[in-house]
Scaffold this motif. Sequence first.
Motif, PDB file in Angstrom:
ATOM      1  N   ASN A  38       4.131   5.336  -5.429  1.00  0.00           N
ATOM      2  CA  ASN A  38       2.758   5.037  -5.828  1.00  0.00           C
ATOM      3  C   ASN A  38       2.783   3.886  -6.820  1.00  0.00           C
ATOM      4  O   ASN A  38       3.860   3.435  -7.235  1.00  0.00           O
ATOM      5  CB  ASN A  38       2.087   6.265  -6.444  1.00  0.00           C
ATOM      6  CG  ASN A  38       2.770   6.727  -7.723  1.00  0.00           C
ATOM      7  OD1 ASN A  38       3.864   7.301  -7.681  1.00  0.00           O
ATOM      8  ND2 ASN A  38       2.159   6.496  -8.870  1.00  0.00           N
ATOM      9  N   HIS A  39       1.615   3.377  -7.183  1.00  0.00           N
ATOM     10  CA  HIS A  39       1.533   2.235  -8.096  1.00  0.00           C
ATOM     11  C   HIS A  39       0.945   2.645  -9.446  1.00  0.00           C
ATOM     12  O   HIS A  39       0.010   3.439  -9.502  1.00  0.00           O
ATOM     13  CB  HIS A  39       0.675   1.115  -7.496  1.00  0.00           C
ATOM     14  CG  HIS A  39       1.296   0.456  -6.313  1.00  0.00           C
ATOM     15  ND1 HIS A  39       1.007   0.835  -5.019  1.00  0.00           N
ATOM     16  CD2 HIS A  39       2.220  -0.538  -6.216  1.00  0.00           C
ATOM     17  CE1 HIS A  39       1.704   0.083  -4.174  1.00  0.00           C
ATOM     18  NE2 HIS A  39       2.444  -0.747  -4.878  1.00  0.00           N
ATOM     19  N   VAL A  40       1.517   2.097 -10.505  1.00  0.00           N
ATOM     20  CA  VAL A  40       0.994   2.240 -11.858  1.00  0.00           C
ATOM     21  C   VAL A  40       0.918   0.843 -12.453  1.00  0.00           C
ATOM     22  O   VAL A  40       1.925   0.151 -12.555  1.00  0.00           O
ATOM     23  CB  VAL A  40       1.896   3.151 -12.729  1.00  0.00           C
ATOM     24  CG1 VAL A  40       1.401   3.144 -14.176  1.00  0.00           C
ATOM     25  CG2 VAL A  40       1.922   4.567 -12.192  1.00  0.00           C
ATOM     26  N   ARG A  41      -0.291   0.415 -12.810  1.00  0.00           N
ATOM     27  CA  ARG A  41      -0.533  -0.947 -13.306  1.00  0.00           C
ATOM     28  C   ARG A  41       0.083  -1.995 -12.371  1.00  0.00           C
ATOM     29  O   ARG A  41       0.758  -2.927 -12.811  1.00  0.00           O
ATOM     30  CB  ARG A  41      -0.014  -1.106 -14.741  1.00  0.00           C
ATOM     31  CG  ARG A  41      -0.799  -0.284 -15.764  1.00  0.00           C
ATOM     32  CD  ARG A  41      -0.470  -0.707 -17.185  1.00  0.00           C
ATOM     33  NE  ARG A  41       0.927  -0.461 -17.504  1.00  0.00           N
ATOM     34  CZ  ARG A  41       1.395   0.705 -17.948  1.00  0.00           C
ATOM     35  NH1 ARG A  41       0.567   1.717 -18.118  1.00  0.00           N
ATOM     36  NH2 ARG A  41       2.658   0.850 -18.226  1.00  0.00           N
ATOM     37  N   SER A  42      -0.156  -1.814 -11.076  1.00  0.00           N
ATOM     38  CA  SER A  42       0.271  -2.744 -10.017  1.00  0.00           C
ATOM     39  C   SER A  42       1.780  -2.800  -9.828  1.00  0.00           C
ATOM     40  O   SER A  42       2.299  -3.705  -9.158  1.00  0.00           O
ATOM     41  CB  SER A  42      -0.262  -4.166 -10.288  1.00  0.00           C
ATOM     42  OG  SER A  42      -1.676  -4.173 -10.285  1.00  0.00           O
ATOM     43  N   ILE A  43       2.527  -1.852 -10.409  1.00  0.00           N
ATOM     44  CA  ILE A  43       3.981  -1.791 -10.241  1.00  0.00           C
ATOM     45  C   ILE A  43       4.326  -0.549  -9.432  1.00  0.00           C
ATOM     46  O   ILE A  43       3.776   0.529  -9.659  1.00  0.00           O
ATOM     47  CB  ILE A  43       4.701  -1.748 -11.603  1.00  0.00           C
ATOM     48  CG1 ILE A  43       4.457  -3.048 -12.378  1.00  0.00           C
ATOM     49  CG2 ILE A  43       6.198  -1.513 -11.432  1.00  0.00           C
ATOM     50  CD1 ILE A  43       5.051  -3.048 -13.766  1.00  0.00           C
ATOM     51  N   CYS A  44       5.240  -0.697  -8.505  1.00  0.00           N
ATOM     52  CA  CYS A  44       5.663   0.415  -7.656  1.00  0.00           C
ATOM     53  C   CYS A  44       6.467   1.435  -8.461  1.00  0.00           C
ATOM     54  O   CYS A  44       7.432   1.078  -9.150  1.00  0.00           O
ATOM     55  CB  CYS A  44       6.509  -0.108  -6.500  1.00  0.00           C
ATOM     56  SG  CYS A  44       7.197   1.186  -5.419  1.00  0.00           S
ATOM     57  N   VAL A  45       6.069   2.698  -8.390  1.00  0.00           N
ATOM     58  CA  VAL A  45       6.901   3.799  -8.866  1.00  0.00           C
ATOM     59  C   VAL A  45       7.648   4.287  -7.631  1.00  0.00           C
ATOM     60  O   VAL A  45       7.046   4.833  -6.713  1.00  0.00           O
ATOM     61  CB  VAL A  45       6.055   4.933  -9.472  1.00  0.00           C
ATOM     62  CG1 VAL A  45       6.954   6.077  -9.939  1.00  0.00           C
ATOM     63  CG2 VAL A  45       5.220   4.404 -10.634  1.00  0.00           C
ATOM     64  N   TYR A  46       8.952   4.076  -7.602  1.00  0.00           N
ATOM     65  CA  TYR A  46       9.725   4.238  -6.374  1.00  0.00           C
ATOM     66  C   TYR A  46       9.735   5.665  -5.854  1.00  0.00           C
ATOM     67  O   TYR A  46       9.854   6.621  -6.611  1.00  0.00           O
ATOM     68  CB  TYR A  46      11.159   3.758  -6.593  1.00  0.00           C
ATOM     69  CG  TYR A  46      11.248   2.300  -6.955  1.00  0.00           C
ATOM     70  CD1 TYR A  46      10.904   1.309  -6.041  1.00  0.00           C
ATOM     71  CD2 TYR A  46      11.673   1.909  -8.225  1.00  0.00           C
ATOM     72  CE1 TYR A  46      10.977  -0.034  -6.383  1.00  0.00           C
ATOM     73  CE2 TYR A  46      11.751   0.570  -8.579  1.00  0.00           C
ATOM     74  CZ  TYR A  46      11.392  -0.401  -7.657  1.00  0.00           C
ATOM     75  OH  TYR A  46      11.468  -1.738  -7.996  1.00  0.00           O
ATOM     76  N   GLY A  47       9.625   5.757  -4.527  1.00  0.00           N
ATOM     77  CA  GLY A  47       9.761   7.024  -3.839  1.00  0.00           C
ATOM     78  C   GLY A  47      11.046   7.045  -3.037  1.00  0.00           C
ATOM     79  O   GLY A  47      11.785   6.048  -2.986  1.00  0.00           O
ATOM     80  N   VAL A  48      11.338   8.159  -2.379  1.00  0.00           N
ATOM     81  CA  VAL A  48      12.598   8.293  -1.647  1.00  0.00           C
ATOM     82  C   VAL A  48      12.724   7.260  -0.532  1.00  0.00           C
ATOM     83  O   VAL A  48      13.829   6.834  -0.185  1.00  0.00           O
ATOM     84  CB  VAL A  48      12.765   9.719  -1.079  1.00  0.00           C
ATOM     85  CG1 VAL A  48      13.022  10.715  -2.181  1.00  0.00           C
ATOM     86  CG2 VAL A  48      11.548  10.129  -0.252  1.00  0.00           C
TER      87      VAL A  48
END
Length: 440
Positions: A388-398
């Motif tokens: 998902n994105h937080v402040r336009s940055i990807c929070v990595y998933g599997v």
Amino acid sequence: MKLLVTSKPMKPFVHPMMKVLLLLSLTTGLLWILMQLTEHQYTWNPSSYILSNSWLSYTDDGGGPESACDCLAILQDDDEEIEKAKLLSLSRSFHKRVQTPDEFYINATQDCRKFKTSRKYLTVTLNKEEKDFPLAYSIVIHQKVQNFEHLLRAIYAPQNVYCVHVDTKSAASVRAAIEGIVSCFPNVFLVSQPVSVVYASWSRVQADLNCMADLYNSTTTWKYFINLCGQDFPLKTNLEIVRMLKSLRGDNSMESEKMPGGKIWRVTNVFQVVDGEIKETGKKKDPPPFNLPILSGNAYIVASRGYVHSVLKDLRIQKLLEWANDTYSPDEFLWATIQRIPGVPGSKWPSRKYDMTDINAIARLVKWQGHEGQQGSLDAVYPECQGNHVRSICVYGVGDLRWLLQQHHLFANKFDMDSHPVVVFCLEKYLRLKALAMRD
């Protein structure tokens, strides 16, 4: 092999300690042989690292997902296992099982020996090459102790030195938990002068400057400085990081390029912090000292010891620091600008020929939402985020894991144990087994 004996053999006396030494010798020899079989497997092949040394693997004693997920399959981009892990990450019961509260660290670090053993920190140097090339880390955090502890465990080595800056605004439980963790390691310490960090203000730079000074004055003569935040995670083992830094031959590696027109306002107007927020004053700034070209970059860098010495001692840089302390988001231009000042160790000439983007620098990999795209798109810098994105940055998933491990960067951002714990667990397990496979 069968031994020939006489009909009345004499039974020799063997001291019990000799039996122990013999057993240790045989065990060490077997381990050495197995290590040699994997020593030169440096290409990305998850099965070779996941399967070898499996008896030395660790589990997350706080309640890890290892029993529910197949990391090997995830590393090999198995769609079925990735979808299973994604669904698991949506489960409240699973999240409750894998989350480690601050109180756990506060209590567990009362017995440091047990804490380091149960969390399986590598408290011995794995090989001489790493021992002879110590590193210095600055880690700036304000929350998410569990993220920090997994990060520290992944990068910890006894020859390195670590400065931890905890925001003075952090919750009491966060500070207590971090203090407990830090107290268990002789080469990990809290910054001597913590500050209250305000987003996009000078305080973010000051936090790293304070750690830089403490690290430079430490008894460890480290080779390179790397700064991190609590949601970073390594993509390489310590040995791989050492070898990549040695290949720089004293150069620094960081984003440093011409500042986009849309960001010029950040360095031409005066800003100040009011009620915990940075605000424009309406005043215009004077030009930078010595007519230095102000370049664009980011807060996270790989810098030589000489670069850090210049930051702390060079009079030109001291003037630049003074000038920059009322700008907007100075961390996103200051290090990049210093990197292009002639005479700074490891720096590059100001000419645009020497510009470097974050993609080419090795310091840190970030997936910005605006640069993502579908596979095969010529305009995309990287594939779409699988988390998902937080402040336009990807929070990595599997689903990002295999792609991450194919990149040349030393670290990546963002990781979050709260939303995507499986990707952190699988990545740290992969790195641990790879480190063990590459040891002397």
